[in-house]
Design a protein around this motif. Structure first.
Motif, PDB file in Angstrom:
ATOM      1  N   GLY A 113      29.876 -55.605  37.700  1.00 38.62           N
ATOM      2  CA  GLY A 113      30.151 -54.996  38.997  1.00 38.62           C
ATOM      3  C   GLY A 113      30.579 -53.540  38.885  1.00 38.62           C
ATOM      4  O   GLY A 113      30.120 -52.685  39.659  1.00 38.62           O
ATOM      5  N   LEU A 114      31.453 -53.241  37.925  1.00 40.54           N
ATOM      6  CA  LEU A 114      31.891 -51.861  37.730  1.00 40.54           C
ATOM      7  C   LEU A 114      30.726 -50.982  37.272  1.00 40.54           C
ATOM      8  O   LEU A 114      30.591 -49.831  37.718  1.00 40.54           O
ATOM      9  CB  LEU A 114      33.027 -51.813  36.713  1.00 40.54           C
ATOM     10  N   SER A 115      29.885 -51.518  36.392  1.00 36.18           N
ATOM     11  CA  SER A 115      28.719 -50.754  35.933  1.00 36.18           C
ATOM     12  C   SER A 115      27.768 -50.466  37.083  1.00 36.18           C
ATOM     13  O   SER A 115      27.232 -49.360  37.207  1.00 36.18           O
ATOM     14  CB  SER A 115      27.985 -51.533  34.833  1.00 36.18           C
ATOM     15  N   PHE A 116      27.572 -51.466  37.946  1.00 38.47           N
ATOM     16  CA  PHE A 116      26.704 -51.280  39.118  1.00 38.47           C
ATOM     17  C   PHE A 116      27.281 -50.198  40.034  1.00 38.47           C
ATOM     18  O   PHE A 116      26.554 -49.355  40.584  1.00 38.47           O
ATOM     19  CB  PHE A 116      26.576 -52.606  39.870  1.00 38.47           C
ATOM     20  N   SER A 117      28.602 -50.207  40.211  1.00 40.63           N
ATOM     21  CA  SER A 117      29.242 -49.222  41.077  1.00 40.63           C
ATOM     22  C   SER A 117      29.077 -47.813  40.530  1.00 40.63           C
ATOM     23  O   SER A 117      28.775 -46.872  41.286  1.00 40.63           O
ATOM     24  CB  SER A 117      30.735 -49.552  41.230  1.00 40.63           C
ATOM     25  N   ILE A 118      29.261 -47.650  39.227  1.00 37.89           N
ATOM     26  CA  ILE A 118      29.092 -46.323  38.617  1.00 37.89           C
ATOM     27  C   ILE A 118      27.654 -45.855  38.768  1.00 37.89           C
ATOM     28  O   ILE A 118      27.382 -44.704  39.134  1.00 37.89           O
ATOM     29  CB  ILE A 118      29.495 -46.366  37.128  1.00 37.89           C
ATOM     30  N   LEU A 119      26.713 -46.760  38.494  1.00 29.54           N
ATOM     31  CA  LEU A 119      25.303 -46.401  38.604  1.00 29.54           C
ATOM     32  C   LEU A 119      24.924 -46.055  40.039  1.00 29.54           C
ATOM     33  O   LEU A 119      24.120 -45.152  40.282  1.00 29.54           O
ATOM     34  CB  LEU A 119      24.445 -47.565  38.100  1.00 29.54           C
ATOM     35  N   PHE A 120      25.531 -46.743  40.990  1.00 31.11           N
ATOM     36  CA  PHE A 120      25.249 -46.461  42.402  1.00 31.11           C
ATOM     37  C   PHE A 120      25.607 -45.014  42.747  1.00 31.11           C
ATOM     38  O   PHE A 120      24.838 -44.312  43.414  1.00 31.11           O
ATOM     39  CB  PHE A 120      26.050 -47.424  43.284  1.00 31.11           C
ATOM     40  N   PHE A 121      26.743 -44.541  42.274  1.00 35.18           N
ATOM     41  CA  PHE A 121      27.189 -43.197  42.639  1.00 35.18           C
ATOM     42  C   PHE A 121      26.456 -42.102  41.869  1.00 35.18           C
ATOM     43  O   PHE A 121      26.138 -41.054  42.440  1.00 35.18           O
ATOM     44  CB  PHE A 121      28.703 -43.082  42.449  1.00 35.18           C
ATOM     45  N   ILE A 122      26.149 -42.320  40.601  1.00 40.52           N
ATOM     46  CA  ILE A 122      25.426 -41.270  39.875  1.00 40.52           C
ATOM     47  C   ILE A 122      23.945 -41.243  40.239  1.00 40.52           C
ATOM     48  O   ILE A 122      23.245 -40.284  39.909  1.00 40.52           O
ATOM     49  CB  ILE A 122      25.568 -41.439  38.346  1.00 40.52           C
ATOM     50  N   SER A 123      23.469 -42.300  40.946  1.00 37.05           N
ATOM     51  CA  SER A 123      22.079 -42.323  41.383  1.00 37.05           C
ATOM     52  C   SER A 123      21.881 -41.663  42.743  1.00 37.05           C
ATOM     53  O   SER A 123      20.745 -41.538  43.202  1.00 37.05           O
ATOM     54  CB  SER A 123      21.565 -43.767  41.454  1.00 37.05           C
ATOM     55  N   MET A 124      22.957 -41.255  43.380  1.00 39.75           N
ATOM     56  CA  MET A 124      22.835 -40.613  44.680  1.00 39.75           C
ATOM     57  C   MET A 124      22.097 -39.300  44.538  1.00 39.75           C
ATOM     58  O   MET A 124      22.207 -38.603  43.529  1.00 39.75           O
ATOM     59  CB  MET A 124      24.213 -40.411  45.307  1.00 39.75           C
ATOM     60  N   ARG A 125      21.333 -38.961  45.560  1.00 36.47           N
ATOM     61  CA  ARG A 125      20.399 -37.840  45.506  1.00 36.47           C
ATOM     62  C   ARG A 125      21.037 -36.516  45.055  1.00 36.47           C
ATOM     63  O   ARG A 125      20.497 -35.844  44.187  1.00 36.47           O
ATOM     64  CB  ARG A 125      19.726 -37.678  46.877  1.00 36.47           C
ATOM     65  N   PRO A 126      22.189 -36.101  45.607  1.00 36.81           N
ATOM     66  CA  PRO A 126      22.767 -34.825  45.161  1.00 36.81           C
ATOM     67  C   PRO A 126      23.114 -34.817  43.675  1.00 36.81           C
ATOM     68  O   PRO A 126      22.882 -33.824  42.981  1.00 36.81           O
ATOM     69  CB  PRO A 126      24.019 -34.693  46.042  1.00 36.81           C
ATOM     70  N   VAL A 127      23.682 -35.921  43.181  1.00 41.22           N
ATOM     71  CA  VAL A 127      24.052 -35.997  41.763  1.00 41.22           C
ATOM     72  C   VAL A 127      22.812 -36.046  40.894  1.00 41.22           C
ATOM     73  O   VAL A 127      22.712 -35.338  39.879  1.00 41.22           O
ATOM     74  CB  VAL A 127      24.940 -37.241  41.510  1.00 41.22           C
ATOM     75  N   ARG A 128      21.839 -36.864  41.285  1.00 39.53           N
ATOM     76  CA  ARG A 128      20.625 -37.020  40.498  1.00 39.53           C
ATOM     77  C   ARG A 128      19.840 -35.715  40.421  1.00 39.53           C
ATOM     78  O   ARG A 128      19.248 -35.384  39.389  1.00 39.53           O
ATOM     79  CB  ARG A 128      19.759 -38.130  41.122  1.00 39.53           C
ATOM     80  N   GLY A 129      19.837 -34.954  41.518  1.00 34.34           N
ATOM     81  CA  GLY A 129      19.091 -33.706  41.533  1.00 34.34           C
ATOM     82  C   GLY A 129      19.719 -32.625  40.676  1.00 34.34           C
ATOM     83  O   GLY A 129      19.016 -31.826  40.054  1.00 34.34           O
ATOM     84  N   LYS A 130      21.053 -32.574  40.634  1.00 36.93           N
ATOM     85  CA  LYS A 130      21.735 -31.512  39.895  1.00 36.93           C
ATOM     86  C   LYS A 130      22.009 -31.879  38.444  1.00 36.93           C
ATOM     87  O   LYS A 130      22.194 -30.991  37.603  1.00 36.93           O
ATOM     88  CB  LYS A 130      23.058 -31.161  40.602  1.00 36.93           C
ATOM     89  N   ALA A 131      22.075 -33.163  38.147  1.00 35.36           N
ATOM     90  CA  ALA A 131      22.363 -33.590  36.771  1.00 35.36           C
ATOM     91  C   ALA A 131      21.418 -34.720  36.398  1.00 35.36           C
ATOM     92  O   ALA A 131      21.845 -35.840  36.119  1.00 35.36           O
ATOM     93  CB  ALA A 131      23.822 -34.023  36.638  1.00 35.36           C
ATOM     94  N   TYR A 132      20.126 -34.412  36.392  1.00 39.11           N
ATOM     95  CA  TYR A 132      19.128 -35.460  36.195  1.00 39.11           C
ATOM     96  C   TYR A 132      19.230 -36.084  34.799  1.00 39.11           C
ATOM     97  O   TYR A 132      19.061 -37.295  34.645  1.00 39.11           O
ATOM     98  CB  TYR A 132      17.720 -34.918  36.426  1.00 39.11           C
ATOM     99  N   GLU A 133      19.483 -35.263  33.783  1.00 37.08           N
ATOM    100  CA  GLU A 133      19.540 -35.818  32.429  1.00 37.08           C
ATOM    101  C   GLU A 133      20.727 -36.765  32.278  1.00 37.08           C
ATOM    102  O   GLU A 133      20.632 -37.765  31.566  1.00 37.08           O
ATOM    103  CB  GLU A 133      19.596 -34.690  31.403  1.00 37.08           C
ATOM    104  N   LEU A 134      21.856 -36.461  32.947  1.00 35.02           N
ATOM    105  CA  LEU A 134      22.983 -37.389  32.940  1.00 35.02           C
ATOM    106  C   LEU A 134      22.562 -38.719  33.545  1.00 35.02           C
ATOM    107  O   LEU A 134      22.844 -39.791  32.996  1.00 35.02           O
ATOM    108  CB  LEU A 134      24.151 -36.786  33.730  1.00 35.02           C
ATOM    109  N   PHE A 135      21.878 -38.653  34.679  1.00 34.28           N
ATOM    110  CA  PHE A 135      21.377 -39.873  35.310  1.00 34.28           C
ATOM    111  C   PHE A 135      20.394 -40.594  34.396  1.00 34.28           C
ATOM    112  O   PHE A 135      20.446 -41.819  34.249  1.00 34.28           O
ATOM    113  CB  PHE A 135      20.705 -39.522  36.647  1.00 34.28           C
TER     114      PHE A 135
END
Length: 626
Positions: A227-249
């Motif tokens: 559940g915690l892993s899913f929550s972290i992945l949910f937030f780093i997959s959001m469009r603003p984060v994914r667009g600015k830090a794609y390699e992190l995603f």
């Protein structure tokens, strides 16, 4: 021990009869089957539609719809006056195209069409209807959160298989429906966000029921971890984060996904799926590892088959050395010899794996293949076009890479030294677009979107030259900010013009949008090659003076300012009346939106089609992160 799903295997046999528990457990086990029935039926419907479309294309797709016109103006007047009932099926098809794919909703830089909205809405509606129905407990109390919690956990577990399949590059859904995995990515993201809501409902129900001694159980620990892993992945997959830090995603996505699946497997393996006492909910989870592993195996086989010379096997050792060239501070050209047995269609893309540039040895990055898999021999191309520099776009693999941060930045440093790198090629991926059956084609690109439209142009020209294409007219529109960007592919465009057969209409319209004055001597690295006897070039724009251009490519127009894309498309639709037309566009969202708007009503509407208007197909590839 209590259970997030209703009962453990031991509880089923040891506990006293509990009607409320029986209802919860039974429904939690039964309702995911309904969801899978709905999903499988929809996928089957898409597969059936694809089969019917394939059969129709084989029966009718090879016929040219143009008639020989002795008086085009008279024909156009006659067509516009007559309402032809026999055109009704074609009119309905075009109406569906407008509603399904050309009506869009734009939120910021994100655009979604009606089909994507409807598919996502129907899935969410079905999922949460199944979640919320029949939630009255044995005492008659409605909206029992324990029912929701149990069922949310079961639905979540059951849908992990689907989300895993949608996230792989080689999946059975794409195979059955013909929809590339990159097009299904929006469904993958929607499904992930829906499952996150189910996770919240499931966790909230457990908190409301009080955890108690369960906190010491292994199933509880693994569930919290997932559940915690899913929550972290949910937030780093959001469009603003994914667009600015794609390699992190990119790096964290796979790691967290494996943690989620592993935790979910051990979390669900403890609990009974139903009251039979034999099956556990983990039977929804283990196929995820099989799907992921099969995808990795297929990719590994393709890598070895297409890149065997990288390992030094056979006489072709070393052929995967790719040359790099820094064309501009923001663009790198990567060129390598086509691996044996590697074939692709215009508009497809491939993953480049560069161990010496990437942070991880098998890290892959997708780029559209800017070249064309030509059947012509190199001598014929060179002798006809008079240019040897354009040969790469017909016979080799060429990629144009926008320089940003991370991998592309490191690649630009290598290209600045004109360095050579080792490359694995994984692909091709993407839809195979066959433009052979269209009478007229309009290709529109902005910036590096030319990598999508250029191979289509080369394919059409070669097909027309060999007599294998119905197409008689192509309009190629390309807009760039700086005229110097034309040097990316200008030699290849010039070769296409010279290779075009007699009677084939080819118009090249190049637009410079970044400045009002241009030094045309900087456009080509070798302008002496760009010549065609009797050709004429023009530079014109609204309220701008003519500027002399050294380039003399037949049918080429150089214009200052932004192209009036809507006007161009409407004019070409009028030119194609009585026939069929395909418009392919790749560029910014604004360019794609402009084309979609122009191809709605009345240009491609049912009334226009029934009065002899062209049947129009639209292909769109857009920039940006999905």
């Amino acid at each position: 021990m209590s259970s997030p799903f209703g009962a453990s295997i031991a509880d089923v046999y040891a506990a006293k009869p509990n009607p409320d528990r029986d209802h919860r457990v039974g429904r939690a086990a039964e309702y995911p089957h309904y969801m899978w029935f709905i999903t499988a039926s929809f996928i089957g419907l898409l597969a059936l539609c694809r089969l019917i479309s394939f059969i129709c294309s084989k029966l009718f797709g090879g016929r040219s719809s143009h008639n020989v016109h002795t008086d085009p103006e008279k024909d156009h007047r006659d067509i516009s006056r007559k309402l032809r009932v026999r055109k009704l099926p074609q009119a309905l098809v075009n109406l569906f195209r407008i509603i399904a794919f050309r009506l869009t909703l734009t939120i910021g830089s994100f655009t979604i069409n009606i089909t994507e909205i409807v598919v996502c809405a129907l899935y969410v509606a079905a999922l949460f209807t199944i979640l919320l129905i029949n939630d009255t407990n044995a005492e008659g109390v409605q909206f029992d959160i324990s029912y929701w919690s149990n069922r949310a956990g079961a639905l979540l577990a059951s849908q992990l298989t689907l989300i895993t399949a949608l996230g792989t590059k080689n999946n059975v859904i794409s195979f059955l429906t013909g929809i590339g995995y990159e097009k299904l990515n929006i469904v993958h993201r929607m499904l992930a966000r829906s499952l996150f809501v189910l996770l919240c409902v499931h966790a909230s129900g457990r908190i409301a029921a009080k955890v108690g001694e369960d906190v010491h159980e292994t199933w509880f620990h693994t569930g919290v971890m997932a559940g915690l892993s899913f929550s972290i992945l949910f937030f780093i997959s959001m469009r603003p984060v994914r667009g600015k830090a794609y390699e992190l995603f990119f790096y964290t996505h796979m790691a967290l996904a494996l943690i989620i699946l592993g935790g979910a497997y051990y979390h669900t393996n403890e609990f009974v799926d139903g009251l039979t006492g034999t099956a556990t909910y983990s039977h929804y989870i283990w196929p995820c590892f099989l799907i992921w592993g099969l995808d990795q195996l297929i990719r590994a086989i393709r890598l070895i088959a297409f890149n065997h010379s990288y390992f030094g096997f056979g006489s072709g050792s070393g052929t995967l050395d790719a040359s790099t060239e820094l064309i501009s501070p923001h663009l790198v050209r990567v060129t390598l010899r086509r691996p044996a047995h590697f074939h692709w269609a215009p508009g497809q893309f491939a993953y480049l794996i560069t161990p010496t540039v990437s942070l991880l040895p098998f890290e892959g990055h997708p780029f559209t293949i800017a070249s064309y898999d030509s059947k012509m021999n190199a001598k014929e191309i060179t002798s006809t076009s008079g240019s040897s520099s354009s040969k790469a776009y017909w016979k080799e693999l060429v990629f144009l890479v926008n320089v940003r941060d991370g991998f592309t930045k490191r690649l630009s440093h290598v290209a600045a030294q004109k360095g050579t790198i080792k490359v694995f090629v994984d692909g091709p991926y993407g839809q195979r677009n066959d433009l052979s059956g269209y009478d007229n084609v309009v290709l529109i690109a902005g910036g590096t979107g030319v990598t999508y439209t250029l191979p289509m142009l080369l394919d059409i020209v070669e097909g027309a030259r060999a007599g294998k294409r119905n197409c008689k007219r192509v309009v190629f529109v390309w807009a760039v900010r700086d005229a110097r960007h034309f040097q990316w592919v200008l030699d290849a465009i010039n070769s296409a013009v010279k290779l075009a057969p007699h009677g084939f209409q080819l118009e090249i319209r190049l637009f410079v949008t970044g400045s009002s004055t241009t030094e045309w001597d900087t456009v080509s690295t070798d302008s002496s090659k760009l010549e065609s006897p009797g050709a004429s070039s023009s530079l014109s724009g609204e309220n701008t003076p003519n500027v002399k251009s050294p380039m003399e490519i037949s049918g080429l127009q150089l214009l200052l300012g932004r192209p009036a894309i809507g006007k161009i498309v409407v004019e070409e639709a009028e030119e194609a009346r009585g026939g069929s037309m395909c418009v392919a566009v790749c560029g910014s969202q604004s360019i794609a939106s402009c084309v979609r708007e122009a191809l709605r009503f009345p240009t491609a509407g049912p009334a226009s089609i029934m009065r002899g208007g062209a049947s129009i197909t639209l292909l769109v590839e857009s920039f940006g992160y999905a």
